[in-house]
Design a protein around this motif. Structure first.
Motif, PDB file in Angstrom:
ATOM      1  N   TRP A 235     -75.112 -23.675 -26.865  1.00 39.09           N
ATOM      2  CA  TRP A 235     -76.133 -23.635 -25.830  1.00 39.09           C
ATOM      3  C   TRP A 235     -76.472 -25.037 -25.338  1.00 39.09           C
ATOM      4  N   ASP A 236     -76.664 -25.959 -26.278  1.00 41.79           N
ATOM      5  CA  ASP A 236     -76.982 -27.337 -25.898  1.00 41.79           C
ATOM      6  C   ASP A 236     -75.813 -27.988 -25.165  1.00 41.79           C
ATOM      7  N   LEU A 237     -74.594 -27.639 -25.559  1.00 40.89           N
ATOM      8  CA  LEU A 237     -73.419 -28.192 -24.884  1.00 40.89           C
ATOM      9  C   LEU A 237     -73.372 -27.747 -23.430  1.00 40.89           C
ATOM     10  N   GLY A 238     -73.666 -26.478 -23.175  1.00 42.42           N
ATOM     11  CA  GLY A 238     -73.691 -25.997 -21.799  1.00 42.42           C
ATOM     12  C   GLY A 238     -74.733 -26.715 -20.965  1.00 42.42           C
ATOM     13  N   ARG A 239     -75.911 -26.936 -21.534  1.00 44.46           N
ATOM     14  CA  ARG A 239     -76.970 -27.661 -20.826  1.00 44.46           C
ATOM     15  C   ARG A 239     -76.528 -29.098 -20.526  1.00 44.46           C
ATOM     16  N   ALA A 240     -75.900 -29.748 -21.502  1.00 46.58           N
ATOM     17  CA  ALA A 240     -75.473 -31.129 -21.318  1.00 46.58           C
ATOM     18  C   ALA A 240     -74.374 -31.233 -20.271  1.00 46.58           C
ATOM     19  N   VAL A 241     -73.400 -30.342 -20.315  1.00 47.04           N
ATOM     20  CA  VAL A 241     -72.286 -30.394 -19.365  1.00 47.04           C
ATOM     21  C   VAL A 241     -72.781 -30.168 -17.938  1.00 47.04           C
ATOM     22  N   LEU A 242     -73.657 -29.187 -17.748  1.00 44.85           N
ATOM     23  CA  LEU A 242     -74.150 -28.927 -16.400  1.00 44.85           C
ATOM     24  C   LEU A 242     -74.963 -30.109 -15.879  1.00 44.85           C
ATOM     25  N   THR A 243     -75.764 -30.721 -16.727  1.00 42.12           N
ATOM     26  CA  THR A 243     -76.544 -31.881 -16.314  1.00 42.12           C
ATOM     27  C   THR A 243     -75.633 -33.026 -15.885  1.00 42.12           C
ATOM     28  N   VAL A 244     -74.576 -33.268 -16.649  1.00 40.80           N
ATOM     29  CA  VAL A 244     -73.629 -34.333 -16.310  1.00 40.80           C
ATOM     30  C   VAL A 244     -72.914 -34.028 -14.993  1.00 40.80           C
ATOM     31  N   VAL A 245     -72.440 -32.814 -14.830  1.00 43.68           N
ATOM     32  CA  VAL A 245     -71.697 -32.450 -13.617  1.00 43.68           C
ATOM     33  C   VAL A 245     -72.570 -32.581 -12.378  1.00 43.68           C
ATOM     34  N   LEU A 246     -73.795 -32.063 -12.434  1.00 46.31           N
ATOM     35  CA  LEU A 246     -74.685 -32.145 -11.277  1.00 46.31           C
ATOM     36  C   LEU A 246     -75.078 -33.591 -10.979  1.00 46.31           C
ATOM     37  N   THR A 247     -75.271 -34.386 -12.016  1.00 46.19           N
ATOM     38  CA  THR A 247     -75.646 -35.788 -11.808  1.00 46.19           C
ATOM     39  C   THR A 247     -74.529 -36.558 -11.116  1.00 46.19           C
ATOM     40  N   LEU A 248     -73.299 -36.332 -11.544  1.00 46.46           N
ATOM     41  CA  LEU A 248     -72.177 -37.088 -10.988  1.00 46.46           C
ATOM     42  C   LEU A 248     -71.746 -36.584  -9.610  1.00 46.46           C
ATOM     43  N   THR A 249     -72.057 -35.334  -9.290  1.00 47.43           N
ATOM     44  CA  THR A 249     -71.603 -34.786  -8.009  1.00 47.43           C
ATOM     45  C   THR A 249     -72.651 -34.920  -6.906  1.00 47.43           C
ATOM     46  N   ILE A 250     -73.878 -34.522  -7.165  1.00 47.06           N
ATOM     47  CA  ILE A 250     -74.903 -34.568  -6.119  1.00 47.06           C
ATOM     48  C   ILE A 250     -76.061 -35.491  -6.485  1.00 47.06           C
ATOM     49  N   GLY A 251     -75.929 -36.208  -7.596  1.00 41.97           N
ATOM     50  CA  GLY A 251     -77.009 -37.079  -8.031  1.00 41.97           C
ATOM     51  C   GLY A 251     -77.346 -38.162  -7.029  1.00 41.97           C
ATOM     52  N   ALA A 252     -76.324 -38.770  -6.410  1.00 39.65           N
ATOM     53  CA  ALA A 252     -76.577 -39.857  -5.460  1.00 39.65           C
ATOM     54  C   ALA A 252     -77.410 -39.360  -4.287  1.00 39.65           C
ATOM     55  N   THR A 253     -77.118 -38.166  -3.798  1.00 38.73           N
ATOM     56  CA  THR A 253     -77.860 -37.609  -2.670  1.00 38.73           C
ATOM     57  C   THR A 253     -79.303 -37.328  -3.042  1.00 38.73           C
ATOM     58  N   VAL A 254     -79.509 -36.753  -4.219  1.00 39.56           N
ATOM     59  CA  VAL A 254     -80.868 -36.432  -4.653  1.00 39.56           C
ATOM     60  C   VAL A 254     -81.665 -37.705  -4.915  1.00 39.56           C
ATOM     61  N   LEU A 255     -81.046 -38.698  -5.537  1.00 37.22           N
ATOM     62  CA  LEU A 255     -81.732 -39.967  -5.762  1.00 37.22           C
ATOM     63  C   LEU A 255     -82.163 -40.605  -4.441  1.00 37.22           C
ATOM     64  N   LYS A 256     -81.272 -40.577  -3.464  1.00 41.07           N
ATOM     65  CA  LYS A 256     -81.597 -41.156  -2.166  1.00 41.07           C
ATOM     66  C   LYS A 256     -82.770 -40.431  -1.525  1.00 41.07           C
ATOM     67  N   ALA A 257     -82.773 -39.090  -1.620  1.00 44.68           N
ATOM     68  CA  ALA A 257     -83.866 -38.315  -1.034  1.00 44.68           C
ATOM     69  C   ALA A 257     -85.193 -38.600  -1.726  1.00 44.68           C
ATOM     70  N   LEU A 258     -85.176 -38.695  -3.050  1.00 45.73           N
ATOM     71  CA  LEU A 258     -86.406 -38.978  -3.782  1.00 45.73           C
ATOM     72  C   LEU A 258     -86.936 -40.363  -3.464  1.00 45.73           C
ATOM     73  N   ARG A 259     -86.046 -41.333  -3.396  1.00 45.08           N
ATOM     74  CA  ARG A 259     -86.481 -42.700  -3.092  1.00 45.08           C
ATOM     75  C   ARG A 259     -86.990 -42.814  -1.655  1.00 45.08           C
ATOM     76  N   ARG A 260     -86.355 -42.092  -0.744  1.00 38.48           N
ATOM     77  CA  ARG A 260     -86.839 -42.111   0.634  1.00 38.48           C
ATOM     78  C   ARG A 260     -88.231 -41.487   0.718  1.00 38.48           C
ATOM     79  N   ALA A 261     -88.438 -40.409  -0.021  1.00 39.65           N
ATOM     80  CA  ALA A 261     -89.747 -39.742   0.008  1.00 39.65           C
ATOM     81  C   ALA A 261     -90.842 -40.648  -0.531  1.00 39.65           C
ATOM     82  N   THR A 262     -90.556 -41.377  -1.602  1.00 38.03           N
ATOM     83  CA  THR A 262     -91.578 -42.265  -2.159  1.00 38.03           C
ATOM     84  C   THR A 262     -91.858 -43.449  -1.242  1.00 38.03           C
TER      85      THR A 262
END
Length: 282
Positions: A235-262
């Protein structure tokens, strides 16, 4: 009166850690550590059951969360904009959790908590993680003795992302790799901490991995590690893998949006007073 954001500040923080914030977070974290770990030191006649101490922990946790917010107001001027962003991110995180709950630990909300903690800082992160888990429990009906422990664990999880190095300098691929690595490690840490809360429920069973009240701490810790490996590693492995995949694929876009909002909200804007501008007569 004019409010001008500093263009040189690449990272606007809604909640900064000042002396009062640090004191409040230290207090709530100390209470959390005691709440998680006291069964390891209790004897067999203590009537162990987190279902009994959970209401007390929840009753202590809510005012302490308020204390963290009040402390950050005193330290850094938290305002209505920050509260609004807290509410929006908590709502989004609460809505994301049911999408993967019950499916091999695939919980996309952890990805959002990592990025939010990184952009908005450790103080905001702790409050955001706790409030998101509380809102998620209300949304999914997952209210039980485990809820205050989940709130603490998610608060620590999100706060840790805000404590990572290089908040104002590290950008690009290096930052994403660091956040992905943190997300993977923290995903296992979250599961391990929550296992400690649930493991004491099965104390006294004949299984070699069950909790034995009154036994030496080191012996129970060995059983606990075996329990984690046998029951929650996948269970923990699935959570870790999904977190890594989402961070590396769409993380840059989400970070940019959050920083722009602040930046647009100008949370760190310096308020200045000056003479009003007059229009020359023609």
């Amino acid at each position: 009166m004019t409010t001008t954001p500093d263009p040189r500040a690449p990272r606007a923080r809604t909640v900064r850690l000042g002396p009062r914030s640090v004191a409040a977070l230290t207090l709530v974290s100390a209470i959390g550590v005691i709440a998680f770990g006291w069964p390891l030191l209790a004897d067999s006649a203590s009537g162990l059951a987190h279902s009994q101490d959970a209401p007390w922990l929840f009753a202590a946790l809510l005012p302490l969360l308020v204390a963290v917010v009040v402390a950050t107001i005193a330290d850094s001027g938290l305002d209505a904009k920050a509260i609004a962003m807290l509410g929006v991110l908590a709502a989004v995180g609460a809505a994301l959790r049911p999408l993967g709950a019950g499916t091999a630990g695939l919980e996309p909300m952890f990805f959002l908590m990592v990025l939010s903690g990184r952009v908005l800082g450790p103080g905001f992160g702790f409050v955001l993680g706790s409030v998101t888990m509380f809102a998620s429990a209300l949304l999914t009906g997952g209210v039980g003795p485990w809820m205050p422990f989940q709130m603490l664990s998610m608060g620590w999880f999100t706060m840790g992302a805000g404590l990572l190095p290089g908040p104002d300098r590290l950008r690009g691929r290096g930052e994403l790799l660091m956040l992905a690595a943190y997300g993977a490690v923290a995903a296992f840490a979250y599961g391990t901490i929550m296992n400690l809360q649930g493991w004491t429920y099965i104390g006294g069973l004949s299984s070699g991995i069950s909790f034995q009240p009154g036994d030496p701490v080191q012996e129970n810790l060995v059983r606990f590690l075996a329990y984690c490996a046998a029951t929650s590693f996948g269970w923990d492995l699935g959570r870790a893998v999904l977190t890594v995949v989402l961070t590396l694929t769409i993380g840059a876009t989400v970070l940019k949006a959050l920083r722009r909002a602040t930046r647009r909200a100008a949370f760190d804007a310096e308020v200045t007073f000056g003479e009003p501008t007059t229009v020359p007569k023609t």
